[in-house]
Design an enzyme around this catalytic site. Structure first.
Site, PDB file in Angstrom:
ATOM      1  N   GLY A 180       5.943  -9.498   5.429  1.00 44.35           N
ATOM      2  CA  GLY A 180       6.115  -8.886   6.734  1.00 44.35           C
ATOM      3  C   GLY A 180       5.042  -7.845   7.001  1.00 44.35           C
ATOM      4  N   CYS A 181       4.863  -7.507   8.267  1.00 42.32           N
ATOM      5  CA  CYS A 181       3.801  -6.563   8.642  1.00 42.32           C
ATOM      6  C   CYS A 181       4.090  -5.159   8.108  1.00 42.32           C
ATOM      7  CB  CYS A 181       3.620  -6.558  10.153  1.00 42.32           C
ATOM      8  SG  CYS A 181       5.150  -6.330  11.101  1.00 42.32           S
ATOM      9  N   TYR A 182       5.286  -4.632   8.394  1.00 42.41           N
ATOM     10  CA  TYR A 182       5.660  -3.332   7.841  1.00 42.41           C
ATOM     11  C   TYR A 182       5.682  -3.377   6.315  1.00 42.41           C
ATOM     12  CZ  TYR A 182       7.323  -0.736  12.007  1.00 42.41           C
ATOM     13  OH  TYR A 182       7.427  -0.031  13.183  1.00 42.41           O
ATOM     14  N   ALA A 183       6.190  -4.481   5.767  1.00 41.58           N
ATOM     15  CA  ALA A 183       6.287  -4.601   4.311  1.00 41.58           C
ATOM     16  C   ALA A 183       4.915  -4.555   3.660  1.00 41.58           C
ATOM     17  CB  ALA A 183       7.014  -5.891   3.942  1.00 41.58           C
TER      18      ALA A 183
END
EC number: 1.2.1.38
Length: 333
Positions: free
Chosen positions: A135-138
């Site tokens: 994921g992007c935030y991850a």
């Protein structure tokens, strides 16, 4: 006649990430794009929606069986969460050698899928044909935390702010520009999917509080990290610079990075390294473009490695600090 070595199709090509993928793949010297699937754009020329693409492809509506029947060398699933399984099952049954890269969260917790955050997991890649894109935030959280992971005294606390493109193209409060104007919208403040993803990957509990902002693209991730013992700012900077010394897409900078400096770039900037009194707490800030390094660029890194190509093929990166002046933190040691 095409000189491309590998054929590739995209499922879910209408979204922002799908568009970014088409742009990147159009410039790839070893990829031939053979289908792009989108119900909303069915029958329309790809070139009408993406000026970088100059071929004759049109968007198609393809069910899982039709995607598998294409027998592409690579299929990228750029679908909303919860939609990948029928396509994976169809490809497994009909064309198991096909390389699948899943951009949704559906396979990130599946041990049978390689979790592809290259800067942290490339050493575990052994030729897997099923790759889960982080994921992007991850991605931002893990890159901000990893160099200090073994020296932490407690769970990292991460405050995230994303542009509204992260909410996709399906209308919702989180991409409603009228609601976002002059606003910062908190959501899923505990147990966010990316909180669980990072906790699972790093093997430690992580606390994450996401927000959506009025800008279109780009993530700012501020990580509050408590340390087991005092460390100097310079020592911490050296830890980060050493950890990512061989990663051209990771930029270690001195001041806090600004999100408007990372938009439309393929790199991650990590900086600030602001120490609290006593040097047992440090605040680290990471920025990335959620559509690129948070999605499409990372997928291309994974694709290149899986196909035996240079990992950065067709990724136009400039891994250096921005030229615009950034303010130094008044709290930096």
């Amino acid at each position: 006649m095409s000189t491309a070595t590998f054929t590739l199709g995209i499922v879910g090509a209408r979204g922002y990430t799908g568009a970014a993928l088409i742009t990147l793949l159009t410039a790839h010297p070893a990829i031939e794009l053979i289908f792009v699937s989108s119900r909303e754009y069915h029958g329309q020329p790809v070139a009408a929606h993406n000026p970088t693409y100059r071929g004759d492809l049109r968007f198609e509506t393809l069910d899982p069986a039709a995607v598998a029947a294409k027998r592409a060398d690579v299929v990228i699933l750029a679908l909303p969460n919860g939609n990948a399984a029928p396509y994976v099952h169809a490809i497994d049954a009909t064309a198991p050698p096909t390389l699948i890269i899943d951009l949704s969260a559906d396979t990130r917790f599946d041990p049978d899928w390689y979790y592809g955050l290259p800067e942290l997991t490339r050493h575990t890649y052994t030729g897997q044909k099923r790759i889960s894109n982080p994921g992007c935030y991850a991605t931002a959280m893990q890159l901000a935390i990893a160099p200090l992971r073994d020296q932490l005294a407690g769970p990292p606390q991460c405050f995230g702010v994303s542009g509204y493109s992260g909410a996709g193209t399906t209308p919702s409060d989180k991409n409603n520009q009228a609601l976002l104007r002059d606003n910062l919208m908190p959501y899923a403040l505990t147990d966010h999917l990316h909180e669980r993803e990072v906790s699972a990957q790093l093997g430690i509990p992580v606390e994450f509080m996401p927000h959506v902002a009025p800008h279109f693209r780009g993530i700012t991730l501020t990580a509050n990290l408590w340390l087991q013992r005092p460390l100097t700012r310079e020592h911490i900077k050296i830890l980060y610079a050493t950890r990512y010394a061989n990663d051209p897409l990771i930029d270690i900078i001195d001041p806090p990075p600004w999100v408007n400096q990372i938009a439309a770039r393929h790199t991650v900037q990590i900086g600030a390294f602001t120490m609290a009194l006593g040097n047992k707490r440090v605040v680290v800030v990471a920025t990335l473009d959620n559509l690129l390094k948070g999605a499409a660029t990372q997928a291309l890194q994974n694709l290149n490695r899986a196909l035996g190509l240079d990992e950065l093929t067709a990724i136009p990166y400039h891994p250096k600090p921005p030229t615009s002046p950034l303010p130094s933190s008044p709290l930096a040691s």
